[in-house]
Design a protein around this motif. Structure first.
Motif, PDB file in Angstrom:
ATOM      1  N   PRO A   1       1.776  -5.097  -6.769  1.00 22.25           N
ATOM      2  CA  PRO A   1       1.059  -4.501  -7.899  1.00 22.25           C
ATOM      3  C   PRO A   1      -0.460  -4.662  -7.826  1.00 22.25           C
ATOM      4  N   VAL A   2      -0.994  -5.286  -6.775  1.00 21.72           N
ATOM      5  CA  VAL A   2      -2.442  -5.522  -6.698  1.00 21.72           C
ATOM      6  C   VAL A   2      -3.092  -4.588  -5.678  1.00 21.72           C
ATOM      7  N   ILE A   3      -2.525  -4.522  -4.467  1.00 22.07           N
ATOM      8  CA  ILE A   3      -3.048  -3.620  -3.444  1.00 22.07           C
ATOM      9  C   ILE A   3      -2.647  -2.196  -3.819  1.00 22.07           C
ATOM     10  N   PRO A   4      -3.617  -1.271  -3.903  1.00 18.62           N
ATOM     11  CA  PRO A   4      -3.286   0.090  -4.366  1.00 18.62           C
ATOM     12  C   PRO A   4      -2.400   0.837  -3.365  1.00 18.62           C
ATOM     13  N   PRO A   5      -1.595   1.813  -3.889  1.00 13.27           N
ATOM     14  CA  PRO A   5      -1.443   2.188  -5.304  1.00 13.27           C
ATOM     15  C   PRO A   5      -0.566   1.194  -6.052  1.00 13.27           C
TER      16      PRO A   5
ATOM     17  N   ALA B   1       0.821  -1.212   0.000  1.00 12.05           N
ATOM     18  CA  ALA B   1       0.000   0.000   0.000  1.00 12.05           C
ATOM     19  C   ALA B   1       0.857   1.264   0.000  1.00 12.05           C
ATOM     20  N   ILE B   2       2.175   1.098  -0.021  1.00 16.14           N
ATOM     21  CA  ILE B   2       3.087   2.240  -0.087  1.00 16.14           C
ATOM     22  C   ILE B   2       3.865   2.239  -1.394  1.00 16.14           C
ATOM     23  N   LEU B   3       4.317   1.055  -1.817  1.00 16.52           N
ATOM     24  CA  LEU B   3       5.325   0.977  -2.875  1.00 16.52           C
ATOM     25  C   LEU B   3       4.768   0.684  -4.263  1.00 16.52           C
ATOM     26  N   GLY B   4       3.709  -0.146  -4.364  1.00 15.56           N
ATOM     27  CA  GLY B   4       3.094  -0.414  -5.659  1.00 15.56           C
ATOM     28  C   GLY B   4       3.907  -1.259  -6.620  1.00 15.56           C
TER      29      GLY B   4
ATOM     30  N   GLU C   1       0.368  11.976  -7.872  1.00 15.63           N
ATOM     31  CA  GLU C   1       0.799  12.712  -6.680  1.00 15.63           C
ATOM     32  C   GLU C   1       1.021  11.785  -5.496  1.00 15.63           C
ATOM     33  N   SER C   2       0.293  10.661  -5.470  1.00 19.44           N
ATOM     34  CA  SER C   2       0.480   9.709  -4.366  1.00 19.44           C
ATOM     35  C   SER C   2       1.894   9.128  -4.387  1.00 19.44           C
ATOM     36  N   GLY C   3       2.494   9.023  -5.586  1.00 21.50           N
ATOM     37  CA  GLY C   3       3.877   8.562  -5.677  1.00 21.50           C
ATOM     38  C   GLY C   3       4.820   9.524  -4.980  1.00 21.50           C
ATOM     39  N   ALA C   4       4.608  10.837  -5.207  1.00 20.04           N
ATOM     40  CA  ALA C   4       5.436  11.850  -4.538  1.00 20.04           C
ATOM     41  C   ALA C   4       5.203  11.821  -3.030  1.00 20.04           C
TER      42      ALA C   4
END
Length: 425
Positions: A147-151, A105-108, A238-241
């Motif tokens: 890659p499944v749990i967002p983001p 839920a942090i790294l994606g 923006e969630s990536g930043a």
């Protein structure tokens, strides 16, 4: 298209980088089409594939993963979760899945989650005398939750290729991600007796409370990121930043992140980002050539002309994705087969968001499926556990993941209930 397929197979078997494989196949296909004008704009098509605003979150998530790896966040999460469930038999194995879900839920990214878990959990599991192949297989499998749990970087790329709302894909991935985690927990429960997995220290409430307080900054980050996307406070890009900022703040809070680490962090992130974008850029050549030749439409018409049964067509697509995932890197497979399969799915009445989640999960499972299985390679290289051992030990986890995904494919409400509840669709 025949020469293009031969070129693709020959370069893939020769072991060339997947970006070169895709580029060579695309150029060969353009030559087959026979219009020399197309060859003059190959460079523009490469850059057009990479020059997409939605893809800017990918380097952010990669940097966040590198910072998290250096900041000791995983260790704090491990202390807390181990204090909560470590007294159960196999508690450390259960902890791996729960930590993977939080990191996801942090790294994606599957590779980011797996590499962090390998560095932190393999030594701990080795101390507790867990079989090394079981430990490696569990960590590799838990990595695919990334890659499944967002983001999710995978959902972002599918959104770019399909013009489907990335917010809807993110929210659609929540329940499938949880179900995959529960499936892996079932495998662990069965393995407790098979491998005689050990218990941890006795439950201590004071230790649990102290470890919870210590882990609180790390636990809050996923809620900020996912909650912010759900509430519309910031976009997925923006969630990536935000993830990078949160990772830096956590590193400073735990006093593990040092200034001298930053050059190495940014260099590794730049290399990882470059490899992904090269695949996307070169892969855009073959995607473009297939669009010119109207191959997706021809395949869609052929399959829909063969049968109108929704069940049979879904089974055919799932079976094809199993084979594709076993021999092709996920990003490349997504680029080639999204324009082929999405029209078929829409043609049989599948919701495109539902299809997108199933499609992405099937290709994500391929990350731990031999012979390509990139997460298996990452786990093997970092942990020094042989790839042969990992490939055998990962089979129960892969089977469970496929079963969960097949259920999701035929029960669309599992995917669509949260997006509907939030009014996204």
């Amino acid at each position: 298209m025949t020469l293009s397929i031969i070129s693709f197979a020959a370069t893939l078997i020769a072991g060339l980088p997947i970006a070169i494989v895709l580029g060579a196949a695309g150029i060969t296909h353009l030559i087959e089409i026979g219009n020399p004008a197309y060859l003059h704009i190959i460079t523009q098509r490469i850059f057009a594939g990479m020059d997409v605003v939605g893809l800017t979150c990918i380097p952010f998530f990669i940097v966040a993963g590198e910072v998290m790896n250096a900041s000791g966040v995983t260790g704090k999460l491990l202390e807390f979760i181990r204090s909560a469930i470590g007294h159960f038999r196999g508690g450390l194995a259960y902890a791996v899945v729960l930590i993977a879900m939080i990191l996801s839920a942090i790294l994606g990214s599957a590779n980011a989650v797996a590499s962090i878990l390998v560095a932190t959990m393999i030594p701990e599991m080795s101390k507790d005398k867990y079989p090394e192949e079981f430990s490696g297989a569990l960590i590799a499998s838990s990595g695919i939750l990334g890659p499944v749990i967002p983001p999710s970087v995978t959902f972002v790329y599918f959104s770019v290729l399909s013009n489907i709302s990335v917010n809807a894909l993110f929210m659609g991935g929540v329940i499938p991600g949880i179900l995959l985690g529960l499936g892996f927990i079932i495998v662990i429960t069965v393995s407790v007796k098979k491998f005689g997995l050990p218990k941890g220290a006795a439950f201590n409430f004071k230790k649990l409370l102290l470890s919870f307080i210590s882990a609180l900054p790390a636990l809050i980050v996923p809620f900020i990121i996912v909650g912010g996307i759900m509430a519309g406070i910031f976009t997925p890009t923006e969630s990536g930043a935000v993830a990078v900022l949160a990772a830096f703040l956590a590193g400073l809070f735990y006093r593990k992140l040092k200034f001298h680490m930053l050059p190495g962090i940014f260099i590794r992130a730049a290399i990882a980002t470059s490899s992904i974008f090269l695949i996307i850029g070169f892969g855009n050549i073959i995607g473009w050539s297939m669009a010119i030749d109207k191959i997706p439409q021809a395949i869609s018409a052929a399959i829909l002309g063969l049968t109108q049964s929704k069940t049979i067509i879904i089974l055919l697509m799932l079976g094809a994705l199993v084979v594709i995932g076993c021999v092709m890197e996920a990003t490349a497979a997504m680029l080639i087969f999204t324009p082929v399969m999405l029209p078929i799915a829409i043609g049989i009445g599948m919701n495109p968001i539902h299809f997108g989640i199933v499609f992405c999960i099937m290709l994500t499972i391929a990350l731990v499926t031999p012979p390509v299985g990139m997460v298996l390679f990452v786990t093997s290289n970092i942990s020094n556990i042989s790839l042969e051992k990992l490939s055998k030990a990962v089979v129960p986890f892969v089977i469970v993941a496929f079963v969960v995904t097949f259920v999701i494919a035929f029960v669309p409400d599992i995917v669509l209930c949260i997006p509907k509840m939030l009014g996204i669709i």
